[in-house]
Scaffold this active site. Sequence first.
Site, PDB file in Angstrom:
ATOM      1  CB  ILE A  66      -0.578  -0.814   1.368  1.00 27.96           C
ATOM      2  CG1 ILE A  66       0.144  -0.427  -0.059  1.00 27.96           C
ATOM      3  CG2 ILE A  66      -0.941   0.623   2.045  1.00 27.96           C
ATOM      4  CD1 ILE A  66       1.571   0.001   0.522  1.00 27.96           C
ATOM      5  CE  LYS A  67      -1.248  -4.711   9.730  1.00 32.00           C
ATOM      6  NZ  LYS A  67      -0.125  -5.342  10.763  1.00 32.00           N
ATOM      7  CB  VAL A  68      -5.280   0.990   5.381  1.00 26.79           C
ATOM      8  CG1 VAL A  68      -4.150   1.426   4.170  1.00 26.79           C
ATOM      9  CG2 VAL A  68      -6.357   0.217   4.786  1.00 26.79           C
TER      10      VAL A  68
END
Length: 217
Positions: free
Chosen positions: A82-84
């Site tokens: 997951i990229k935040v």
Amino acid sequence: MKFFVDTADTRDIRELNDLGMLDGVTTNPSLIAKSGRDIIEVTREICGIVSGPVSAEVTALDYDGMMREAAVLAAIADNICIKVPLTPHGLKACKALTAQGRMVNVTLCFSANQALLAAKAGATFISPFVGRLDDQGVDGMELIGEIRTIYDNYGFETQILTASIRTVNHVKQAAMIGSDVATIPPAILHALYKHPLTDKGIDAFLADWAKTGQKIA
């Protein structure tokens, strides 16, 4: 140093994966838009091509929205990362997602202090954007060195994922500094193995071999 490819083009990903050099993939909303495909569909296909991490980015800016989108993205495949964004809400989401056992890539890092915060939040990867810093007249590779020093000082396990790579020299410098990963556009990855002296050497060897009249078969 691990090689990730920075694209959502599955043809490029398959070709590079077949070379045996690919360790993962990074995508972002701009790359998904460029692919012209549905984010779930194309991300699922990418996850089936490579066994390493595939970064898929949330688009919400609030914590609750990030967590909802992260749940959807994480359900695509086991190798989703997951990229935040590197914001207070992004760091909070990073902390929560890593507590769930998820891989998290904290993106849009432009300072060593930001990288320190991401490591303290438990990020799997931190993505400093060296090319965009270079565009502002700042040596982006200096940031990689600063982060490497800080992480080594304290034993942080967060991996430095050098991003926004524009040249083959960026790749070399990242490797020399000790970046854990470089995420590289397909064209730059292909350029890594090219050198005029290699081509010249091959031509010379083939010319000499032809003179012998032999075949290896």
